[in-house]
Design a protein around this motif. Structure first.
Motif, PDB file in Angstrom:
ATOM      1  N   ALA A 129     -13.351  35.770 -26.636  1.00 24.20           N
ATOM      2  CA  ALA A 129     -14.392  36.462 -25.879  1.00 24.20           C
ATOM      3  C   ALA A 129     -15.000  37.568 -26.730  1.00 24.20           C
ATOM      4  O   ALA A 129     -14.279  38.317 -27.401  1.00 24.20           O
ATOM      5  N   LEU A 130     -16.320  37.665 -26.735  1.00 23.97           N
ATOM      6  CA  LEU A 130     -16.997  38.750 -27.430  1.00 23.97           C
ATOM      7  C   LEU A 130     -17.052  39.972 -26.528  1.00 23.97           C
ATOM      8  O   LEU A 130     -16.953  39.845 -25.299  1.00 23.97           O
ATOM      9  N   PRO A 131     -17.200  41.162 -27.102  1.00 23.71           N
ATOM     10  CA  PRO A 131     -17.352  42.349 -26.252  1.00 23.71           C
ATOM     11  C   PRO A 131     -18.573  42.204 -25.346  1.00 23.71           C
ATOM     12  O   PRO A 131     -19.520  41.487 -25.665  1.00 23.71           O
TER      13      PRO A 131
ATOM     14  N   LYS B 154     -22.746  36.448 -17.936  1.00 19.57           N
ATOM     15  CA  LYS B 154     -21.918  37.643 -18.049  1.00 19.57           C
ATOM     16  C   LYS B 154     -21.415  37.910 -19.461  1.00 19.57           C
ATOM     17  O   LYS B 154     -21.352  39.049 -19.891  1.00 19.57           O
ATOM     18  N   GLU B 155     -21.003  36.865 -20.166  1.00 20.48           N
ATOM     19  CA  GLU B 155     -20.396  37.145 -21.469  1.00 20.48           C
ATOM     20  C   GLU B 155     -20.608  36.011 -22.465  1.00 20.48           C
ATOM     21  O   GLU B 155     -20.754  34.845 -22.102  1.00 20.48           O
ATOM     22  N   TRP B 156     -20.634  36.407 -23.743  1.00 20.28           N
ATOM     23  CA  TRP B 156     -20.679  35.464 -24.855  1.00 20.28           C
ATOM     24  C   TRP B 156     -19.249  35.150 -25.279  1.00 20.28           C
ATOM     25  O   TRP B 156     -18.349  35.989 -25.174  1.00 20.28           O
ATOM     26  N   GLU B 157     -19.075  33.938 -25.787  1.00 21.83           N
ATOM     27  CA  GLU B 157     -17.787  33.535 -26.317  1.00 21.83           C
ATOM     28  C   GLU B 157     -17.966  32.878 -27.674  1.00 21.83           C
ATOM     29  O   GLU B 157     -19.032  32.340 -27.978  1.00 21.83           O
ATOM     30  N   ALA B 158     -16.918  32.939 -28.480  1.00 19.58           N
ATOM     31  CA  ALA B 158     -16.916  32.276 -29.784  1.00 19.58           C
ATOM     32  C   ALA B 158     -15.852  31.193 -29.781  1.00 19.58           C
ATOM     33  O   ALA B 158     -14.786  31.356 -29.176  1.00 19.58           O
ATOM     34  N   PHE B 159     -16.148  30.077 -30.459  1.00 21.12           N
ATOM     35  CA  PHE B 159     -15.204  28.965 -30.530  1.00 21.12           C
ATOM     36  C   PHE B 159     -15.001  28.562 -31.977  1.00 21.12           C
ATOM     37  O   PHE B 159     -15.959  28.332 -32.713  1.00 21.12           O
ATOM     38  N   ASP B 160     -13.744  28.498 -32.393  1.00 21.75           N
ATOM     39  CA  ASP B 160     -13.365  28.056 -33.733  1.00 21.75           C
ATOM     40  C   ASP B 160     -12.956  26.590 -33.642  1.00 21.75           C
ATOM     41  O   ASP B 160     -11.872  26.263 -33.144  1.00 21.75           O
TER      42      ASP B 160
ATOM     43  N   ALA C 274     -22.374  41.796 -34.781  1.00 24.38           N
ATOM     44  CA  ALA C 274     -21.882  41.600 -36.147  1.00 24.38           C
ATOM     45  C   ALA C 274     -20.396  41.278 -36.078  1.00 24.38           C
ATOM     46  O   ALA C 274     -19.634  41.999 -35.418  1.00 24.38           O
ATOM     47  N   PHE C 275     -19.990  40.204 -36.743  1.00 24.90           N
ATOM     48  CA  PHE C 275     -18.609  39.740 -36.632  1.00 24.90           C
ATOM     49  C   PHE C 275     -17.608  40.781 -37.113  1.00 24.90           C
ATOM     50  O   PHE C 275     -16.593  41.022 -36.467  1.00 24.90           O
ATOM     51  N   PHE C 276     -17.865  41.416 -38.243  1.00 25.78           N
ATOM     52  CA  PHE C 276     -16.847  42.278 -38.830  1.00 25.78           C
ATOM     53  C   PHE C 276     -16.671  43.606 -38.084  1.00 25.78           C
ATOM     54  O   PHE C 276     -15.548  43.996 -37.812  1.00 25.78           O
ATOM     55  N   PRO C 277     -17.732  44.292 -37.655  1.00 29.10           N
ATOM     56  CA  PRO C 277     -17.481  45.447 -36.792  1.00 29.10           C
ATOM     57  C   PRO C 277     -17.053  45.036 -35.380  1.00 29.10           C
ATOM     58  O   PRO C 277     -16.498  45.827 -34.646  1.00 29.10           O
ATOM     59  N   HIS C 278     -17.352  43.760 -35.002  1.00 32.41           N
ATOM     60  CA  HIS C 278     -16.981  43.217 -33.691  1.00 32.41           C
ATOM     61  C   HIS C 278     -17.566  44.061 -32.558  1.00 32.41           C
ATOM     62  O   HIS C 278     -16.863  44.509 -31.655  1.00 32.41           O
ATOM     63  N   CYS C 279     -18.885  44.275 -32.631  1.00 29.59           N
ATOM     64  CA  CYS C 279     -19.537  45.061 -31.600  1.00 29.59           C
ATOM     65  C   CYS C 279     -21.016  44.689 -31.531  1.00 29.59           C
ATOM     66  O   CYS C 279     -21.560  44.072 -32.445  1.00 29.59           O
ATOM     67  N   TRP C 280     -21.660  45.065 -30.422  1.00 34.45           N
ATOM     68  CA  TRP C 280     -23.090  44.853 -30.222  1.00 34.45           C
ATOM     69  C   TRP C 280     -23.849  46.139 -30.519  1.00 34.45           C
ATOM     70  O   TRP C 280     -23.413  47.228 -30.149  1.00 34.45           O
TER      71      TRP C 280
END
Length: 376
Positions: free
Chosen positions: A107-109, A93-99, A147-153
């Motif tokens: 959570a990514l869009p 269902k969704e991608w996630e990012a971990f720092d 893209a990380f900076f626009p934060h969109c697919w």
């Protein structure tokens, strides 16, 4: 479609004349940070952690535009402020990012793909500040880009020769994919280079041997591909090296003697400080490649099992100066995904590796479908 390029311009100091005739300098009201020249402000923002960008984008519209333009990416490279984030999907269902440094999940869009792409097998690759996800839609292969900076697919321009089951690796803003299978199942020996700064694919010279279900990586400035199969019954032990300057492939016999069968995952490999490491599926051991002798030395055991699913559902990645393993565990409180790291500089202690848990996530199952590490 190429990404829009936006550059920042220093604000102009305004000269104000006082009643007594003297002059004083004031900063224009549209500055990024009041009281600071834009060059100074941008250098300050280059040291801000990426996870704070969402909040800082609300400072003003100009700063939000700078984030979306990617101008901060180049500045962060210049000041050598690189953060490594892990991007993964443990369900469909969704991608996630971990720092890892902050132990923070984000959570990514939601990817606006069709259901066929969403449920099909996918491959992922981080290049520059982009995450590329390769899969198949109803009629053909497709690539979605986050893209990380626009934060969109957005949907990315496709390869010149669409494929799946390829080997891939990235170096800075470029990536190379090699081999794989086309939509008719033909095994390929072609390769392509992706330039994230231009959003374009370029065909490279063909490899010596066609292969699919292989793995790729950069080491010492060159691209390598190892493992895989040239047909449903023929496994490959040779590797190939691509010299970007000479634009030539070199075949390396016996580079990866651990042949993978049809049911096994492609080789799990990672490069740290220009040293190649791999996982041996059957024994759950980490190995290191010795370049001079072209041999593999066993170092120690993985923190999780890889043999139970033939290497599938496990991620083995480079994360800065460390090796990162992402895998599932079952315990009294249920299933979870655990992220563990080991720094090769710490050495091997009596045949064991000092794995440290850097994060985890509960109630997401034990299978890692895709994983990529982005450093920017």
């Amino acid at each position: 479609m190429e990404d829009e390029e936006v550059s920042y311009v220093s604000n102009v100091d305004l000269i104000e004349r006082t009643v007594d005739g003297s002059q004083r300098r004031r900063i224009s009201n549209d500055s990024l940070l009041p009281g600071l020249n834009d060059d100074v402000a941008m250098n300050c923002f280059a040291y801000v952690r990426r996870s704070d960008y969402a909040s800082l984008s609300c400072v003003n519209s100009r700063f939000n535009k700078q984030i979306r333009s990617g101008a901060l990416t180049e500045l962060r490279k210049k000041v050598e402020n690189v953060e490594y984030w892990v991007y993964l999907v443990c369900d469909l269902k969704e991608w996630e990012a971990f720092d890892p440094d902050r132990n923070k999940w984000m959570a990514l869009p939601k990817m606006p793909c069709d259901e066929c792409f969403n449920h099909a097998d996918k491959e992922s690759l981080a290049v520059g500040s982009e995450l590329l996800v390769f899969g198949r839609e109803f009629y053909d292969f497709a690539i979605w880009k986050y893209a990380f900076f626009p934060h969109c697919w957005v949907k990315c321009r496709g390869m010149n020769q669409p494929r799946c089951l390829f080997g891939s690796g990235s170096l800075g803003s470029i990536a190379i994919v090699a081999g794989g299978s086309d939509k008719k199942g033909n095994v390929l020996k072609s390769a392509e280079l992706y330039d994230s700064s231009k959003g374009r694919w370029e065909m490279l010279p063909d490899m010596h041997v066609p292969r699919r279900s292989c793995s790729g990586f950069f080491m010492d400035g060159k691209f390598y591909v190892i493992g895989g199969m040239s047909s449903p019954t023929v496994s490959l032990t040779c590797g190939e090296e691509y010299d970007l300057k000479k634009r030539k492939w070199r075949k390396i016999e016996g580079m990866y003697p651990y042949v993978n069968q049809g049911a096994q995952a492609p080789p799990l490999v990672a490069v740290v400080e220009n040293e190649l490491y791999a996982v041996e599926h059957l024994t759950n051991m980490v190995m290191k490649y010795e370049k001079v002798g072209k041999t593999w030395n066993v170092l120690g055991r993985l923190p999780v099992r890889a043999d139970s699913s033939n290497g599938w559902g496990l991620a083995f990645k480079a994360c800065g100066e460390k090796l990162l393993v992402v895998g599932g565990q079952r315990g009294p409180e249920g299933e979870c995904i655990v992220l563990s790291s080991w720094c090769p500089k710490s050495g091997v202690n009596n045949g064991s590796l000092d794995w440290k848990i850097v994060g985890g996530k509960e109630h997401v199952g034990v299978f890692v479908y895709n994983c990529a590490v982005m450093g920017c």
